[in-house]
Design an enzyme around this catalytic site. Structure first.
Site, PDB file in Angstrom:
ATOM      1  N   TYR A  29      12.673 -35.134  31.477  1.00 33.96           N
ATOM      2  CA  TYR A  29      11.278 -34.783  31.743  1.00 33.96           C
ATOM      3  C   TYR A  29      10.971 -33.392  31.214  1.00 33.96           C
ATOM      4  O   TYR A  29      11.642 -32.425  31.566  1.00 33.96           O
ATOM      5  CB  TYR A  29      11.000 -34.879  33.247  1.00 33.96           C
ATOM      6  CG  TYR A  29      11.027 -36.321  33.671  1.00 33.96           C
ATOM      7  CD1 TYR A  29       9.878 -37.077  33.642  1.00 33.96           C
ATOM      8  CD2 TYR A  29      12.226 -36.944  33.999  1.00 33.96           C
ATOM      9  CE1 TYR A  29       9.906 -38.431  33.962  1.00 33.96           C
ATOM     10  CE2 TYR A  29      12.261 -38.292  34.317  1.00 33.96           C
ATOM     11  CZ  TYR A  29      11.100 -39.025  34.297  1.00 33.96           C
ATOM     12  OH  TYR A  29      11.123 -40.358  34.594  1.00 33.96           O
ATOM     13  N   ILE A  30       9.979 -33.330  30.337  1.00 37.93           N
ATOM     14  CA  ILE A  30       9.510 -32.048  29.826  1.00 37.93           C
ATOM     15  C   ILE A  30       8.743 -31.346  30.939  1.00 37.93           C
ATOM     16  O   ILE A  30       8.885 -30.152  31.151  1.00 37.93           O
ATOM     17  CB  ILE A  30       8.640 -32.236  28.568  1.00 37.93           C
ATOM     18  CG1 ILE A  30       9.513 -32.797  27.436  1.00 37.93           C
ATOM     19  CG2 ILE A  30       7.962 -30.935  28.163  1.00 37.93           C
ATOM     20  CD1 ILE A  30       8.749 -33.191  26.192  1.00 37.93           C
TER      21      ILE A  30
END
Length: 163
Positions: A29-30
């Protein structure tokens, strides 16, 4: 706008294992906040960038774009928080629907979830015998939460309830 409507369940027993061959997934997850996520995923030999909006009931907006695997690897290494989500996904046809069974590895080892995408939140579905408790509304089982609060840590947390 693309909309994802899905229900999620714990898996019970082992009978589902003979119904499909799995593919290895790795995702990170960015960002993940206020119910919104930006995810990078490598699924077998393909890679995707996915943006999801907040969940309302069983639905949320979802935009997914194919990207080069090399770019996904670099994004995972340089932009995504750890731990990553590691899992084997099995796609199992059942009564005109495709169930996706995720057997988690790494820091989420021991967790097995099944989800099914629907065309309408009120759609009636026939549950396979290997489907257990529904956890659709339980945010602990969202992959974005499992990246922040891995399943293997649940039992050691005084505030957590194990499934």
């Amino acid at each position: 706008m693309a909309t994802e409507i899905e229900r999620k369940f714990l898996v019970q027993g082992e009978s589902w294992r003979s119904l499909a061959i799995g593919s290895i997934y790795c995702q990170g997850y960015i960002t993940s906040s206020n119910g919104r996520t930006v995810r990078v995923r490598i699924a077998g030999e393909q890679a995707y960038l996915t943006i999801k909006g907040p969940t309302v009931g069983l639905a949320r907006s979802e935009f997914e774009y194919p990207i080069p695997v090399a770019d996904a690897r670099e994004m995972l290494e340089t932009l995504c928080d750890r731990p990553w989500i590691e899992k084997t996904r099995y796609k199992i046809p059942w009564h005109d629907l495709i169930w996706e069974v995720d057997e988690f590895a790494g820091e989420n080892q021991g967790l097995i979830l099944a989800e099914v995408e629907l065309t309408d939140p009120t759609q009636t579905i026939d549950l396979p015998s290997w489907i257990g408790k529904e956890v659709s509304g339980d945010r602990r089982y969202f992959n974005s939460n499992l990246a922040k609060h891995p399943f293997t840590h649940w039992a050691s947390s005084a505030c957590s309830e194990s499934p």
